[in-house]
Design a protein around this motif. Sequence first.
Motif, PDB file in Angstrom:
ATOM      1  N   CYS A  67      49.425  39.889  40.575  1.00  0.00           N
ATOM      2  CA  CYS A  67      48.821  39.131  41.668  1.00  0.00           C
ATOM      3  C   CYS A  67      47.426  38.651  41.275  1.00  0.00           C
ATOM      4  O   CYS A  67      46.726  39.320  40.512  1.00  0.00           O
ATOM      5  CB  CYS A  67      48.739  40.018  42.898  1.00  0.00           C
ATOM      6  N   VAL A  69      45.194  38.041  43.631  1.00  0.00           N
ATOM      7  CA  VAL A  69      44.323  38.446  44.753  1.00  0.00           C
ATOM      8  C   VAL A  69      44.239  39.974  44.679  1.00  0.00           C
ATOM      9  O   VAL A  69      45.264  40.645  44.502  1.00  0.00           O
ATOM     10  CB  VAL A  69      44.926  38.009  46.113  1.00  0.00           C
ATOM     11  N   TYR A  74      45.454  42.220  49.260  1.00  0.00           N
ATOM     12  CA  TYR A  74      46.835  41.725  49.194  1.00  0.00           C
ATOM     13  C   TYR A  74      47.795  42.857  49.562  1.00  0.00           C
ATOM     14  O   TYR A  74      48.589  43.333  48.740  1.00  0.00           O
ATOM     15  CB  TYR A  74      47.133  41.171  47.794  1.00  0.00           C
ATOM     16  N   ARG A 252      35.727  36.336  49.285  1.00  0.00           N
ATOM     17  CA  ARG A 252      36.700  35.248  49.107  1.00  0.00           C
ATOM     18  C   ARG A 252      36.495  34.160  50.160  1.00  0.00           C
ATOM     19  O   ARG A 252      36.662  32.978  49.882  1.00  0.00           O
ATOM     20  CB  ARG A 252      38.118  35.799  49.207  1.00  0.00           C
ATOM     21  N   HIS A 404      42.547  30.477  48.316  1.00  0.00           N
ATOM     22  CA  HIS A 404      41.444  31.359  47.940  1.00  0.00           C
ATOM     23  C   HIS A 404      41.613  32.824  48.293  1.00  0.00           C
ATOM     24  O   HIS A 404      40.887  33.662  47.788  1.00  0.00           O
ATOM     25  CB  HIS A 404      40.162  30.868  48.635  1.00  0.00           C
ATOM     26  N   SER A 405      42.547  33.136  49.211  1.00  0.00           N
ATOM     27  CA  SER A 405      42.586  34.525  49.683  1.00  0.00           C
ATOM     28  C   SER A 405      44.019  35.002  49.848  1.00  0.00           C
ATOM     29  O   SER A 405      44.961  34.389  49.340  1.00  0.00           O
ATOM     30  CB  SER A 405      41.803  34.640  51.000  1.00  0.00           C
ATOM     31  N   SER A 406      44.170  36.106  50.596  1.00  0.00           N
ATOM     32  CA  SER A 406      45.466  36.778  50.660  1.00  0.00           C
ATOM     33  C   SER A 406      46.402  36.168  51.696  1.00  0.00           C
ATOM     34  O   SER A 406      46.067  36.093  52.892  1.00  0.00           O
ATOM     35  CB  SER A 406      45.225  38.247  51.010  1.00  0.00           C
TER      36      SER A 406
END
Length: 524
Positions: A67, A69, A74, A252, A404-406
């Motif tokens: 992953c 992230v 995550y 993030r 940019h993020s989960s």
Amino acid sequence: MSLPVTDTSAPAADTRHVGTLIIGSGFAGLGAAIKLAQAGITNYVVLERGNDVGGTWRDNSYPGAACDVPSHLYSYSFALNPEWTRSFSTQPEIYKYIQSVANRHKVLDKHIFDCDVLSARWDESSAQWHVSTTKGEFVAKIVVSAVGALCEPSLPDIKGIDGFKGEIFHSSRWNHDADLTGKRVAVIGTGASAIQIVPAIGKKVSHLDVYQRTAPWILPRADREYTKIEHLAFKYLPGFQKLCRTGIYWMRETQVVGLAKAPVFMKPLQFAAERHLKAQIKDKDLRKKVMPNFQIGCKRMLISNNYFPTLAQDNVDLVTEGIEEVTANGIVSKTGTTREIDAIVVATGFHVTDSPTFAGIFGKDGRSLAEVFEETGMQGYKGAAVANFPNMFFLVGPNTGLGHSSMVFMIESQINYLVDAIATIDKYDIGTIEVRKDKQDKYNKDLQAAMSKSVWNNGGCASWYMDKHGNNTTLWPGFTFQFRNATKHFDLAAYRSVATSDLGAVGTATTSQIDLDDEKAVAQ
Ligand code: N01
């Protein structure tokens, strides 16, 4: 004869009836199953075409899969995992985590595995969904599509590719029986999957050709193993892991400013990526080839510490002149050079805005989701509902993706909304519910306006974030906490609903629909 759906061993010939039918058991479908059960809503079933939970983390078992992230973020907020061995987990660890969450929350008996949904058809007369699967017919009041955005492999339309005589497979359908040791291999694509595969196989193959169409931006990967002390702290120090998660979340979130609002703020990241590239690649020609020609963030930003060094290996060639055709045992580039190979790894991504699953879902007017999206683009309301598809909810629906993020954070927001929607339907004994087209149109107008300044729209690249209408229908254009707020409660007022008591004997609405003002009152 109708059987209760919880009898998952029922013979395929019988039609099974259920309150809610969830399609797919990745992070989204599994999370929904758990949260529905916790809310006391138990009349549901999860149909999963694979033989296990896990979705994309079950399917993407290619070498090097991991992953990008950090795992503390995550993962489900309700199932933090103090056992993560490193900051960015590998696929086997994430897959194991998802399996353990499913076990722990005891929802596996609500699953029917190896059950491929062939079609879902809204039947206006009975106000129910009729769902055909490889394991028989289902009738459901509510259908939840949790099939994910990255599940249908996109195969390149390259002349001659079907005639290739060696091993050939997509990154998400890795053939573990094919031993690539000592073989001449080609990888087509240089996206998130390819840049993990290339270093993982680069040392064991005799020769590797990497076919690059567009050079991606790659940042350093701040990955490391956790120490014993950290593990103890995650496990025994109250709130410590949550604090780590919160820190990662906010770090993030700062990227949203540059990605969605003012791309000029992406400059420091682009500078860092340029420095990374120059530090890892000394050869001037290779440097030129891997230097992207668009603004960072326009396509998904990638992270790797070993992709560039692998490209610099003697047994690896980066081919940038494009593919003319594939022959029985090689690839011919646009300059006429033939490179002989034993195997091809197709790492060319997924059908996102044109998923084949859309073609099998038929709404109120008989049109499929594919037909509706063909006309309008992939538009929905809060990523959760689409006009013309009553009693259907989506997880990871239109404009819920992130750069940019989960995604798990977005999925949990959507699950909140879904559970509240179903609870509302039950509470007010609503027979049918459909998002109002005017609300959906306004929502999408605002979304696209918010998107207009983003790096995805203006960064000078072609990406799968955009659809053929030129709209970004995949990403959420704001902070993720804004999405969380927007989906905190089900907003009944945005929907047209008919009470069960107002459905006719065979289900058709016989009286006027619930008035919007009444709905507002109900929604308060
Ligand atoms: O797919 P991609 P992916 N001829 O679409 C190229 C997630 N993910 O599987 O850039 C030649 O990104 C294409 O070229 P171009 C993540 O969200 C997450 O790698 O279109 N080349 C590109 O280089 C990611 O975004 C993790 O010019 C062709 C590549 O193939 C998403 O999955 C890990 C071609 C496709 O890249 C998809 O990633 C891995 C053709 N005909 C993946 N067609 C995490 O860590 C396409 N290409 C969470």
